[in-house]
Scaffold this active site. Structure first.
Site, short mmCIF file in Angstrom:
data_model
loop_
_atom_site.label_atom_id
_atom_site.label_comp_id
_atom_site.label_asym_id
_atom_site.label_seq_id
_atom_site.Cartn_x
_atom_site.Cartn_y
_atom_site.Cartn_z
N PRO A 260 1.06 -0.90 0.13
CA PRO A 260 0.08 0.01 -0.20
C PRO A 260 1.18 1.37 -0.23
O PRO A 260 0.99 1.66 1.06
CB PRO A 260 -0.60 -0.32 1.08
CG PRO A 260 0.24 -0.43 2.37
CD PRO A 260 1.05 -1.73 1.59
N ASP A 436 5.96 2.66 0.84
CA ASP A 436 4.93 1.22 2.04
C ASP A 436 4.85 1.97 3.29
O ASP A 436 5.43 2.42 4.61
CB ASP A 436 5.75 0.21 2.15
CG ASP A 436 5.28 -1.04 2.91
OD1 ASP A 436 3.66 -0.66 2.75
OD2 ASP A 436 5.16 -1.91 3.41
N HIS A 437 3.56 2.17 2.81
CA HIS A 437 2.56 3.46 4.23
C HIS A 437 2.33 2.34 5.16
O HIS A 437 2.23 2.80 6.34
CB HIS A 437 1.43 3.68 4.04
CG HIS A 437 1.02 5.19 4.46
ND1 HIS A 437 1.42 5.33 5.44
CD2 HIS A 437 0.29 6.39 3.94
CE1 HIS A 437 0.67 7.28 6.25
NE2 HIS A 437 0.27 7.19 4.41
N ARG A 438 3.00 1.15 5.53
CA ARG A 438 2.91 0.26 6.53
C ARG A 438 3.98 0.62 7.58
O ARG A 438 3.76 0.15 8.86
CB ARG A 438 2.62 -0.89 6.57
CG ARG A 438 1.48 -1.40 5.14
CD ARG A 438 1.69 -3.29 4.49
NE ARG A 438 3.07 -2.81 3.76
CZ ARG A 438 2.90 -4.52 3.36
NH1 ARG A 438 1.99 -5.26 3.32
NH2 ARG A 438 4.23 -4.14 2.08
N CYS A 440 5.88 2.91 8.04
CA CYS A 440 6.05 4.69 8.59
C CYS A 440 4.61 5.39 7.96
O CYS A 440 3.78 4.97 7.17
CB CYS A 440 7.17 5.20 8.04
SG CYS A 440 6.86 5.73 6.57
#
Length: 466
Positions: A260, A436-438, A440
């Site tokens: 994501p 990758d928004h997971r 940070c």
């Protein structure tokens, strides 16, 4: 007459096949030890295969364009001796890659006990005992027939690597029609469905190709005539993706599907950086490339924002594991005639800008010539993409899976810029960071990007602090 047969060797990282690009000799030619015999293309690079024998070429076991399997006959050489030598075989007790692909199609009635050598993905074995126990079929496997010696099972897929590939790409393995022996689902069957969505795995859209010999590629001819059924337009050409092009397509699809991602960007005044590089070149006769200087700033930024230099892995139970690294293997996107590849500078955090510049040049040359090895093209932890060389300003780049981020560098153009309240002409470059928004939130990603941008704006101060 002694004929020795050379088996296609393991070309690195579990690659099980390679496309034969061209033979460099013909049957009847005299060859020396280490003389290049053929060029093959793997999913990673173009590789020259040398001869381990001296003599006369007896047989070439394949034709250009054919997919050749690891541990299968590649070429045979008449060495001139009296006794016929058997083909090379893998070390005793080891599985060939083809055996690994087909592992489990027969399950022995007796289970080994004890501990032996570990085979990747299969655990340990040991010496046979006199105790006979019938092994229960694994889930999803039905018993077809049994005897006092062995239990033969009918199964669609048994290789855990194939199962993992299907799971990662949302392919329903139970609905795939296999092209292997007895309908066994092979890696190529799953790869053929990747990217087609869930409909590709539905029972009504099963593969219809007939089984092919293990050393042959599926017979899919390039379509050069006729009309496309969907658009009603004439077909100029149509062919199945292979080699590096297929690897790129799968990697891009996996990245988009698994990560994501979000993108942040900023315009950077690089006027001082260009002047600094110009002065270095004038004083020393040479200077690090702009890519190397920016990379040095990025590496320093990764030390301050380690989330950008990390990876998310999915556990067997569906959980997520976040791994951060000490040190940086810096990948950089390189466009070659064979497609986009990502060479990487190992332990780039130990190199200064001059050394980075030299490594970029060396690896880029290897990549363009198709001589980069598997180690050169894998293992990066963070990637930089200089798309400014294509004369574009910006791009929301696709992350080099399974990394957490990719930094993009746009072209440098002169623009009107406000400096101390006055409009001046400055050299401006756009930086983009896809992350990758997971790993940070946006604040961390923006902090990293802002650090690199500030270093590019005031390079002397940044270099002094390194």
């Amino acid at each position: 007459m002694s004929v020795k047969t050379f088996l296609l060797p393991d070309l690195g990282e579990g690659l099980t096949e390679a496309e034969l690009v061209r033979w460099m000799v013909a049957a009847g030619d005299t060859v020396a030890v280490d003389q290049p015999i053929a060029e093959v293309e793997t999913a990673k690079s173009l590789v020259e295969i040398p001869s381990p024998f001296e003599g006369v070429v007896a047989t070439l076991h394949g034709e250009a364009g054919q997919m050749m399997l690891v541990d299968k006959p590649f070429f045979s050489v008449n060495t001139g001796g009296e006794d016929e030598a058997p083909a090379q075989q893998p070390a005793e007790g080891a599985q060939t890659y083809l055996e690994e692909e087909l592992a489990g199609t027969q399950v022995p009635e007796e289970e080994d006990e004890g501990s032996g050598n570990v085979l990747i993905g299969y655990g340990t074995g040991g010496a046979k005992t006199n105790t006979s126990r019938r092994r229960r079929p694994r889930a999803g496997i039905t018993t077809a027939s049994a005897s006092s010696e062995t239990t033969t099972v009918a199964t669609k897929v048994i290789n855990p690597l194939v199962r993992k590939l299907a799971k990662e790409n949302s392919v329903d393995i139970t609905q795939v029609t296999g092209t292997g022996p007895d309908g066994l689902v092979l890696r190529g069957d799953v790869e053929a469905l990747i990217g087609q969505g869930s409909e590709a795995a539905a029972p009504s859209v099963q593969a219809t190709a007939a089984p092919v010999a293990p050393t042959q590629a599926p017979a899919v001819a390039a379509q050069t005539t006729g009309e496309d059924s969907r658009t009603a337009l004439p077909v100029a050409s149509s062919q199945v993706l292979t080699g590096v092009r297929r690897t790129i397509a799968n990697a891009m699809a996996t990245s988009r599907r698994e990560i994501p991602e979000a993108t942040v960007w900023v315009d950077v005044d690089v006027t001082k950086l260009l002047k600094l590089r110009s002065k270095l070149k004038e004083a020393q006769g040479s200077a690090p490339s702009m890519l190397a200087l920016i990379s040095r700033f990025a590496i320093a930024g990764l030390a301050r924002f380690p989330e950008m230099n990390s990876r998310i892995d999915t556990e067997a139970d569906g959980g997520l594991r976040h791994t951060l690294f000490e040190g940086v293997n810096l990948g950089f996107a390189a466009q070659t005639e064979r497609g986009l590849v990502v060479p990487n500078v190992r332990e780039a955090h130990k190199l200064n800008a001059v050394e980075l510049s030299a490594e970029f040049a060396r690896l880029a040359t290897l990549a363009r010539e198709g001589k980069a090895g598997v180690r050169d093209l894998s293992g990066s932890t963070f990637t930089i993409n200089n798309y400014g060389v294509f004369n574009v300003d910006g791009s929301a780049a696709i992350i080099n899976y399974p990394e957490a981020a990719i930094l993009g560098i746009g072209r440098v153009v002169e623009k009107p810029w406000v400096v101390n309240g006055k409009i001046k002409v400055r050299s401006i470059c756009e930086l983009t960071l896809s992350f990758d928004h997971r790993v940070c939130d946006g604040g961390t990603a923006a902090g990293f990007l802002r650090y690199v941008a500030d270093a590019m704006t005031d390079p002397k101060a940044a270099l002094a602090a390194l």
